[in-house]
Scaffold this motif. Sequence first.
Motif, PDB file in Angstrom:
ATOM      1  N   LYS A 280      -0.657   5.696   5.829  1.00  0.00           N
ATOM      2  CA  LYS A 280      -0.375   7.211   6.198  1.00  0.00           C
ATOM      3  C   LYS A 280       0.736   7.952   5.434  1.00  0.00           C
ATOM      4  N   ARG A 281       0.270   9.253   5.118  1.00  0.00           N
ATOM      5  CA  ARG A 281       1.251   9.982   4.153  1.00  0.00           C
ATOM      6  C   ARG A 281       2.513  10.055   4.633  1.00  0.00           C
TER       7      ARG A 281
ATOM      8  N   GLU B 290       2.702   3.598  15.773  1.00  0.00           N
ATOM      9  CA  GLU B 290       2.025   3.586  14.400  1.00  0.00           C
ATOM     10  C   GLU B 290       2.291   1.937  14.299  1.00  0.00           C
TER      11      GLU B 290
ATOM     12  N   GLY C 142      -6.993   6.452  -1.325  1.00  0.00           N
ATOM     13  CA  GLY C 142      -5.822   7.372  -0.779  1.00  0.00           C
ATOM     14  C   GLY C 142      -4.619   6.936  -0.833  1.00  0.00           C
TER      15      GLY C 142
ATOM     16  N   LEU D 161      -2.448   6.943  15.143  1.00  0.00           N
ATOM     17  CA  LEU D 161      -2.075   7.483  13.654  1.00  0.00           C
ATOM     18  C   LEU D 161      -0.583   8.286  13.813  1.00  0.00           C
TER      19      LEU D 161
ATOM     20  N   HIS E 121      -5.446   3.508   2.390  1.00  0.00           N
ATOM     21  CA  HIS E 121      -5.507   4.333   3.316  1.00  0.00           C
ATOM     22  C   HIS E 121      -4.197   4.321   4.263  1.00  0.00           C
TER      23      HIS E 121
ATOM     24  N   ASP F 229      -3.771  12.615   5.879  1.00  0.00           N
ATOM     25  CA  ASP F 229      -4.541  11.977   6.730  1.00  0.00           C
ATOM     26  C   ASP F 229      -5.580  12.726   7.504  1.00  0.00           C
TER      27      ASP F 229
ATOM     28  N   GLY G  57      -3.167   4.513   8.015  1.00  0.00           N
ATOM     29  CA  GLY G  57      -3.251   5.821   8.166  1.00  0.00           C
ATOM     30  C   GLY G  57      -4.909   6.309   7.887  1.00  0.00           C
ATOM     31  N   LEU G  58      -5.072   7.437   7.536  1.00  0.00           N
ATOM     32  CA  LEU G  58      -6.465   7.984   7.583  1.00  0.00           C
ATOM     33  C   LEU G  58      -6.590   8.584   6.339  1.00  0.00           C
ATOM     34  N   SER G  59      -6.008   8.236   5.150  1.00  0.00           N
ATOM     35  CA  SER G  59      -6.049   8.944   3.794  1.00  0.00           C
ATOM     36  C   SER G  59      -7.083   8.505   3.017  1.00  0.00           C
TER      37      SER G  59
ATOM     38  N   LEU H 120      -9.415   4.983  11.499  1.00  0.00           N
ATOM     39  CA  LEU H 120      -7.994   4.524  11.259  1.00  0.00           C
ATOM     40  C   LEU H 120      -8.127   2.854  10.880  1.00  0.00           C
TER      41      LEU H 120
END
Length: 376
Positions: free
Chosen positions: A181-182, A125, A162, A121, A179, A145, A203-205, A211
């Motif tokens: 990444k921000r 990346e 996300g 993450l 999902h 995230d 990402g993890l949003s 992930l």
Amino acid sequence: MGRLIALYSAFVVLLGGGFVWLVASLLEPRDGPAPTEAIAATLSSLTVEGHSEQAPLDLSGLRPSPLPLSMPLSCDPGEDCWVLKYVDRDPGKGRRDYQCGAMTVDGHKGVDFAISDPRRLNENEVPVLVSAPGKVVGIRDEMPDINIRIAGEESLKGRDCGNGVRIDHGGGWASQYCHLKRGSVAVRAGDTVVTGDRLGLVGLSGSTEFLHLHVQFEKDGKVVDPFVGLENDADSCGLGAAPLWNETVLRKFRYSAPLIHAAGIVGEVPDGLGAAEGKYADPDIRRDAPLLVFWADVYGLRTGDLISMRFSDPDGKVIAEKDWKNGKDQLRWFQYLGKKSRAGWTAGTYRGEIEVRRPGGPGKSRTVSRVDVTVR
């Protein structure tokens, strides 16, 4: 996120100055963790390696895709990424992936491409790529995230995807990538994109616990399984006559079950959330550790799969072992074997090995993950 159902059982045997135990945990999350299967890497004192056996894939006779799709992310399939969940093809309240297996959850509308190491993450990346040309019709890029089990469902406010991108491909076709990444989204609404363009980073949003990239495809507003295509016979098993993915993707992302997506050795009692967050990826185990545990996290088990676990000391002596026959179809299954010692450990390399064999049916006929860790 979703309900986490855990079933625990314990098996205790006195052995010399300590004891050996077996604890099994059956987990059915909406999104499960995704560390590593068939990688060969060294992380401090831990080495993980593995291999799988699978019959050749015959793609002869397939018809052209109505929407040819290329790789949706930049990774090495089978080494540092794989499919962890598929589209749910059961029209009712049950679940069934395109091979009539259990690698999905009820109502899952897309394909989840998991990344092996959750630390990616923030390091090394993984780019998300356009699978087919089209026009960007919507984006989101401001959500944090964070594991939904930490953030809580109330934080989503209907934004389960996300950070993401939606693309109109024309002719009633659309795709959605979730999902991300921000701050990573590289396109804006109205942009024209072509196959291979970068959309953002994995990402993890949103509503996720691990992930990964969730990508889904639609025709006239209806979800299409890219491994099947438009000919949607809900009772059939296997690739469709005209799947959406191009041949490269079909070969690289073969049906992944059974998937030993994570394994390790630690000096504590492990859990699924810790594995998801990479907590056990870099163990530092000393001779005075109160216990040693070999753990494995497996996806896509079927009834009848045969599983073996072995945990050995530096002299090759078995510390703990277990063999069993799987009794039901399962999305995710978490297991560990260990020993507690009152006299300390012999310095050297300890080995854990898990093997899953599938006597018949789709997927891998045999898959193995081997873990070595140095106790100092």
